[in-house]
Structures are given as structure tokens and as C-alpha cells.
Enzyme design. Structure first.
Site, mmCIF file in Angstrom:
data_model
loop_
_atom_site.group_PDB
_atom_site.id
_atom_site.type_symbol
_atom_site.label_atom_id
_atom_site.label_comp_id
_atom_site.label_asym_id
_atom_site.label_seq_id
_atom_site.Cartn_x
_atom_site.Cartn_y
_atom_site.Cartn_z
ATOM 1 C CB CYS A 42 -0.927 0.005 1.210
ATOM 2 S SG CYS A 42 -2.120 -1.348 1.227
ATOM 3 N NE ARG A 119 -3.042 -4.362 -2.844
ATOM 4 C CZ ARG A 119 -2.413 -3.729 -1.853
ATOM 5 N NH1 ARG A 119 -2.653 -2.452 -1.641
ATOM 6 N NH2 ARG A 119 -1.547 -4.365 -1.094
#
Length: 217
Positions: A42, A119
């Protein structure tokens, strides 16, 4: 949530204060979720988003991140990234602690065994309609250049009423709609050059984007 639906409106706390989805009407919005703050993949994604933010801005795109982490967590993570790289995040990150926004957009799905690993990316047009949805696992970061390419393709399709073929890149020829009359179909099959077309069949024709007239300027 499916392609073609109007993006649900919401009010949420972010690293830049409260935001609503409706405040971005008139812009494209890239709403993207991530599994968690202070995680390596991330972190690499947010650095990449920040580095290419100007490219998104040029395309009238507002980046908008979201996760279930708290706003203090987001701010601490952003501060660590700034300390490590000198990069300041130029877009807001939603603190969706109760997963209210995630539920609105169908990110919370009981059929997903590894919910934390998803995601999601929602491509939302200036009329607040969802035009594309992508999903990635926790183990693999998103390719920012592919996100930009898809934005370019969606904007070309919207502006000119055309489609883009496999592996299309900005500047490549686009696919025009199929013929609407028999006369047009015959002309495409016999003399496509007169229409500035490159046709492999009457129903499979390409045209240079420089020769197109906008249908939605």
C-alpha cells in the site's frame, strides 16, 4: 455495485477534512481502496499515486483513497511516508471506520473469504456514473500507468462515441460504431477509404482519432 450505476453519494472524514462524493461532480473520480495503513504494498502504491498525481489532474481526475483505518492512522502513515521519501500526499484518504462507504460501493461482500485482501478501484465519470471497476489482491500492487490508460480510453469513448481495441494506447486508432444502414455497410465493405476508415469487414472498422468529431465535447 456494477458498471453503469450512479455512484452513491456520501459524506466522510478524510485527511483533508470532510468530503462528499457529489462535490466532485464535473470531474472524473478514481475511488480506490487499500487493505491497510503502514503496509509495504500500500505504501508503494500511495507513493506511485502521489508521483503521478499531476498526470491525473491533467485528465481532470480526482484521486480519492479509502480504507477502514482511522484518520489519525492515515495521518501518521502519511507523515511517515513524508519522512521517508519527502513526498506529501496531494489527495484525500477516507477514514471509513464503520465501513459505511465500503458497503455503499459493494466492497464488503460476504462471498469474499479474504475481505481484507481486496484493492478495489472505481472509475467515476463527471456525471457521477461508474464507468469501470477493477479489483486486485493484497499481494499485488496496482499499475498506475494502466489506470491512466483506462482513464484515457474511457475519456476518448465518452468524447467521440467510439470503442478502444485490445492493448490500445493514446494516439492509436479507435473502433467506430457499426454501420447503421445497408448503404453504409456496403460502402464500408467496398470503399472504406472514402469514409477515412480502415475496415477489415463492414462491421470491424478503425479510424484515426485525429479525424473524429466530438459527440460529447
Amino acid at each position: 455495485m456494477t458498471i453503469g450505476r450512479i455512484a452513491p453519494d456520501f459524506t466522510a472524514q478524510t485527511t483533508e477534512g470532510p468530503v462528499t462524493m457529489s462535490q466532485f461532480r464535473g470531474k472524473w473520480v478514481l475511488l480506490f481502496s487499500h487493505p491497510g495503513d503502514f503496509t509495504p504494498v500500500c505504501t508503494s502504491e500511495f507513493i506511485a499515486f502521489a508521483q503521478l498525481n499531476e498526470e491525473f489532474v491533467k485528465r481532470n481526475v480526482q484521486l480519492l483513497g479509502i480504507s477502514i483505518d482511522s484518520n489519525p492512522s492515515h495521518l501518521g502513515w502519511f507523515y511517515d511516508i513524508l519522512q521517508m521519501t519527502g513526498i506529501e500526499m496531494p489527495f484525500p484518504l477516507i477514514a471509513d471506520r464503520d465501513a459505511n462507504v465500503a458497503e455503499l460501493y459493494g466492497m464488503v461482500n460476504p462471498d469474499r473469504i479474504y475481505e481484507q485482501s481486496v484493492r478495489d478501484v472505481f472509475f467515476i465519470d463527471p456525471n457521477q456514473r461508474i464507468r469501470a471497476i477493477l479489483a486486485y489482491p493484497a499481494t499485488n500492487g496496482r499499475n498506475m500507468y494502466e489506470l491512466l490508460r483506462l482513464i484515457d480510453a474511457l475519456q476518448v469513448s465518452t468524447t467521440y462515441g467510439v470503442s478502444t481495441p485490445a492493448n490500445w494506447m493514446p494516439g492509436d486508432p479507435v473502433i467506430v460504431p457499426v454501420a447503421q444502414t445497408l448503404d453504409e455497410a456496403i460502402l464500408r465493405g467496398t470503399d472504406p477509404e472514402s469514409l477515412d476508415l480502415n475496415c477489415f469487414a463492414w462491421w470491424y472498422c478503425f479510424k484515426d482519432i485525429s479525424e473524429l468529431t466530438p459527440v460529447n465535447p
